[in-house]
Design a protein around this motif. Structure first.
Motif, PDB file in Angstrom:
ATOM      1  N   GLU A  23       0.830  -1.204   0.000  1.00  0.00           N
ATOM      2  CA  GLU A  23       0.000   0.000   0.000  1.00  0.00           C
ATOM      3  C   GLU A  23       0.867   1.257   0.000  1.00  0.00           C
ATOM      4  OE1 GLU A  23      -2.719  -0.317   3.254  1.00  0.00           O
ATOM      5  OE2 GLU A  23      -3.602  -2.176   2.499  1.00  0.00           O
ATOM      6  N   LEU A  24       1.961   1.204   0.744  1.00  0.00           N
ATOM      7  CA  LEU A  24       2.867   2.348   0.755  1.00  0.00           C
ATOM      8  C   LEU A  24       3.557   2.512  -0.596  1.00  0.00           C
ATOM      9  CD1 LEU A  24       4.475   1.860   4.293  1.00  0.00           C
ATOM     10  CD2 LEU A  24       2.773   3.569   3.629  1.00  0.00           C
ATOM     11  N   VAL A  25       3.938   1.404  -1.209  1.00  0.00           N
ATOM     12  CA  VAL A  25       4.570   1.465  -2.540  1.00  0.00           C
ATOM     13  C   VAL A  25       3.611   2.064  -3.556  1.00  0.00           C
ATOM     14  CG1 VAL A  25       5.469   0.070  -4.447  1.00  0.00           C
ATOM     15  CG2 VAL A  25       6.163  -0.430  -2.094  1.00  0.00           C
ATOM     16  N   ILE A  26       2.345   1.655  -3.509  1.00  0.00           N
ATOM     17  CA  ILE A  26       1.354   2.175  -4.454  1.00  0.00           C
ATOM     18  C   ILE A  26       1.156   3.677  -4.259  1.00  0.00           C
ATOM     19  CG2 ILE A  26      -1.101   2.115  -5.044  1.00  0.00           C
ATOM     20  CD1 ILE A  26      -0.971  -0.920  -4.501  1.00  0.00           C
ATOM     21  N   LYS A  83       2.199   9.111  -6.673  1.00  0.00           N
ATOM     22  CA  LYS A  83       2.565  10.445  -6.174  1.00  0.00           C
ATOM     23  C   LYS A  83       1.521  10.960  -5.188  1.00  0.00           C
ATOM     24  CE  LYS A  83       5.394  12.017 -10.080  1.00  0.00           C
ATOM     25  NZ  LYS A  83       5.742  10.720 -10.548  1.00  0.00           N
ATOM     26  N   TYR A  84       0.983  10.023  -4.439  1.00  0.00           N
ATOM     27  CA  TYR A  84      -0.085  10.311  -3.465  1.00  0.00           C
ATOM     28  C   TYR A  84       0.391  11.319  -2.423  1.00  0.00           C
ATOM     29  CZ  TYR A  84      -3.354   9.237   0.387  1.00  0.00           C
ATOM     30  OH  TYR A  84      -4.270   9.319   1.394  1.00  0.00           O
ATOM     31  N   SER A  85       1.614  11.181  -1.996  1.00  0.00           N
ATOM     32  CA  SER A  85       2.140  12.018  -0.922  1.00  0.00           C
ATOM     33  C   SER A  85       2.083  13.491  -1.298  1.00  0.00           C
ATOM     34  CB  SER A  85       3.584  11.604  -0.599  1.00  0.00           C
ATOM     35  OG  SER A  85       4.146  12.474   0.339  1.00  0.00           O
ATOM     36  N   LYS A  86       2.599  13.832  -2.453  1.00  0.00           N
ATOM     37  CA  LYS A  86       2.671  15.231  -2.862  1.00  0.00           C
ATOM     38  C   LYS A  86       1.287  15.823  -3.073  1.00  0.00           C
ATOM     39  CE  LYS A  86       4.706  18.270  -6.354  1.00  0.00           C
ATOM     40  NZ  LYS A  86       5.524  18.353  -7.590  1.00  0.00           N
ATOM     41  N   ILE A 130      -0.255  15.699   8.835  1.00  0.00           N
ATOM     42  CA  ILE A 130      -0.345  15.369   7.402  1.00  0.00           C
ATOM     43  C   ILE A 130       0.425  14.091   7.121  1.00  0.00           C
ATOM     44  CG2 ILE A 130       0.338  16.110   5.081  1.00  0.00           C
ATOM     45  CD1 ILE A 130      -0.265  19.000   5.974  1.00  0.00           C
ATOM     46  N   ASP A 131       1.615  13.953   7.692  1.00  0.00           N
ATOM     47  CA  ASP A 131       2.387  12.718   7.528  1.00  0.00           C
ATOM     48  C   ASP A 131       1.604  11.517   8.017  1.00  0.00           C
ATOM     49  OD1 ASP A 131       4.547  13.999   6.415  1.00  0.00           O
ATOM     50  OD2 ASP A 131       5.721  14.076   8.267  1.00  0.00           O
ATOM     51  N   ARG A 132       0.921  11.666   9.132  1.00  0.00           N
ATOM     52  CA  ARG A 132       0.138  10.557   9.690  1.00  0.00           C
ATOM     53  C   ARG A 132      -0.964  10.132   8.735  1.00  0.00           C
ATOM     54  NH1 ARG A 132      -3.267  11.001  15.378  1.00  0.00           N
ATOM     55  NH2 ARG A 132      -4.635   9.213  15.030  1.00  0.00           N
ATOM     56  N   MET A 133      -1.642  11.098   8.122  1.00  0.00           N
ATOM     57  CA  MET A 133      -2.727  10.757   7.196  1.00  0.00           C
ATOM     58  C   MET A 133      -2.191  10.157   5.906  1.00  0.00           C
ATOM     59  SD  MET A 133      -5.570  13.756   7.829  1.00  0.00           S
ATOM     60  CE  MET A 133      -4.450  15.090   8.204  1.00  0.00           C
ATOM     61  N   ILE A 134      -1.028  10.606   5.482  1.00  0.00           N
ATOM     62  CA  ILE A 134      -0.420  10.029   4.273  1.00  0.00           C
ATOM     63  C   ILE A 134       0.006   8.586   4.530  1.00  0.00           C
ATOM     64  CG2 ILE A 134       1.647  10.141   2.815  1.00  0.00           C
ATOM     65  CD1 ILE A 134       1.377  13.213   2.956  1.00  0.00           C
ATOM     66  N   LEU A 135       0.634   8.345   5.678  1.00  0.00           N
ATOM     67  CA  LEU A 135       1.095   6.991   6.009  1.00  0.00           C
ATOM     68  C   LEU A 135      -0.059   6.045   6.320  1.00  0.00           C
ATOM     69  CD1 LEU A 135       4.204   7.274   8.378  1.00  0.00           C
ATOM     70  CD2 LEU A 135       4.148   6.521   5.996  1.00  0.00           C
ATOM     71  N   ILE A 166       9.610   2.496   6.210  1.00  0.00           N
ATOM     72  CA  ILE A 166       9.391   2.303   4.765  1.00  0.00           C
ATOM     73  C   ILE A 166       8.842   3.588   4.161  1.00  0.00           C
ATOM     74  CG2 ILE A 166       8.089   1.016   3.024  1.00  0.00           C
ATOM     75  CD1 ILE A 166       8.372  -1.446   4.769  1.00  0.00           C
ATOM     76  N   GLY A 167       8.029   4.319   4.916  1.00  0.00           N
ATOM     77  CA  GLY A 167       7.522   5.611   4.433  1.00  0.00           C
ATOM     78  C   GLY A 167       8.646   6.580   4.151  1.00  0.00           C
ATOM     79  N   LYS A 168       9.650   6.616   5.029  1.00  0.00           N
ATOM     80  CA  LYS A 168      10.811   7.487   4.792  1.00  0.00           C
ATOM     81  C   LYS A 168      11.626   6.981   3.609  1.00  0.00           C
ATOM     82  CE  LYS A 168      11.206   8.843   9.643  1.00  0.00           C
ATOM     83  NZ  LYS A 168      11.966   8.639  10.909  1.00  0.00           N
ATOM     84  N   GLU A 169      11.770   5.665   3.511  1.00  0.00           N
ATOM     85  CA  GLU A 169      12.533   5.070   2.421  1.00  0.00           C
ATOM     86  C   GLU A 169      11.917   5.406   1.066  1.00  0.00           C
ATOM     87  OE1 GLU A 169      14.677   0.811   2.271  1.00  0.00           O
ATOM     88  OE2 GLU A 169      12.492   0.696   2.244  1.00  0.00           O
ATOM     89  N   LEU A 170      10.587   5.461   1.022  1.00  0.00           N
ATOM     90  CA  LEU A 170       9.874   5.759  -0.212  1.00  0.00           C
ATOM     91  C   LEU A 170       9.718   7.250  -0.476  1.00  0.00           C
ATOM     92  CD1 LEU A 170       7.050   3.060   0.098  1.00  0.00           C
ATOM     93  CD2 LEU A 170       8.858   3.105  -1.649  1.00  0.00           C
TER      94      LEU A 170
END
Length: 315
Positions: A251-254, A259-262, A281-286, A307-311
């Motif tokens: 799910e994090l990879v997808i 470009k969901y984060s941005k 915002i980071d919490r909702m993205i993760l 993994i969130g930081k890695e991605l």
């Protein structure tokens, strides 16, 4: 796997909660010079009598030091026990049986029912695995975590009520096939109070992005440990267990590929009616807590953060 913050004031409160019952039973044994166990009389040795006399003298603070000693001091204490006081840690020796009677049967088991120390150790997930909640209810306290004696009470009964030796944990980590009564002195385990966030780092490997299936959760994305304490992976089966959580990683990879984060970050920052902090915002993205100090609040948060930081989903 995740650190428990050290709070010395909680340790002192705990000492004040347990000192009277410990002093009562120490003095009981000193006066009688023996205990009864399964119709057998266990005689107090001269060496143990001397030590208990020292503990019973409140003025010298030895009992307080024993109950409130720091996690690092506990390690040194155990090392000294193994090197010098073999009769204290031999489960079948009279000294060990008497110490167990005082600190476990009449100390820990009675204090255990009060749940005082659990309420002070305020973490929501198991520190050994960060996979399971360990809530306790506040009203009737019918729901409770496992309490692991990091240095097991069978071998180190004298640490039966030492605050930083009492680790709230889940049944998977404290139960059959995991830590059980394994001795950290021999297994080279690290007390969660001494673990650093950098001791464990989770990562992911994408074998073939083309065949990722977000619906079934099956993919060629693997979760693995980039940094770890090897003995913890072995005792708590962390490697095998985290390999089962590849659906969270996918799910994090997808999100990264879309470009969901941005996009989502820009949307939340522009939202008119609510103002979000960067960590919110980071919490909702993760989909999980994003701050290191909040890792204990939700299962798998350590994995999500790493993994969130890695991605590049969060900084």
């Amino acid at each position: 796997m995740i650190p428990i913050p050290v709070n010395n004031s909680y340790a002192e409160e705990h000492y004040n909660d347990v000192k009277d019952i410990l002093l009562h039973h120490i003095n009981r044994v000193l006066i009688r010079g023996r205990i009864k166990k399964n119709k057998t009389t266990i005689i107090l040795s001269a060496g143990l009598r001397n030590y208990l006399n020292q503990l019973s003298n409140i003025a010298n603070n030895l009992l307080k030091d024993l109950i409130t000693q720091s996690p690092q001091d506990i390690v040194e204490y155990v090392t000294n026990q193994n090197q010098t006081y073999s009769s204290y840690i031999d489960e079948y020796s009279p000294d060990n049986i008497i110490l167990k009677n005082i600190f476990v049967s009449h100390g820990y088991e009675k204090e255990f029912k009060k749940w005082g120390f659990i309420n002070k150790i305020s973490i929501d997930t198991c520190p050994y695995c960060n996979r399971n909640y360990i809530y306790t209810t506040s009203k009737n306290k019918d729901i409770k975590p496992e309490i692991d004696h990091f240095f097991p009470k069978s071998k180190y009964p004298i640490l039966g009520l030492s605050y930083f030796n009492l680790i709230p944990s889940c049944k998977s980590c404290n139960g059959f096939g995991a830590k059980e009564s394994n001795d950290p002195f021999n297994e080279e385990l690290t007390n969660p109070y001494l673990i650093k966030n950098t001791d464990f780092t989770l990562s992911h490997i994408i074998k073939n992005i083309a065949i990722i299936n977000p619906i079934s959760g099956k993919s060629n994305v693997e979760v693995h440990f980039k940094e770890s304490i090897p003995s913890h992976l072995r005792i708590f089966n962390l490697k095998e267990l985290y390999e089962l959580h590849n659906d969270h990683a996918i799910e994090l990879v997808i999100k990264r590929k879309l470009k969901y984060s941005k996009k989502y970050r820009e949307y939340l920052k522009s939202y008119d009616y609510l103002k979000f902090s960067d960590s919110e915002i980071d919490r909702m993205i993760l989909g999980n807590y994003a701050l290191e100090k909040e890792q204990h609040k939700r299962p798998l948060s350590k994995m999500y953060q790493d993994i969130g930081k890695e991605l590049g989903l969060i900084k």
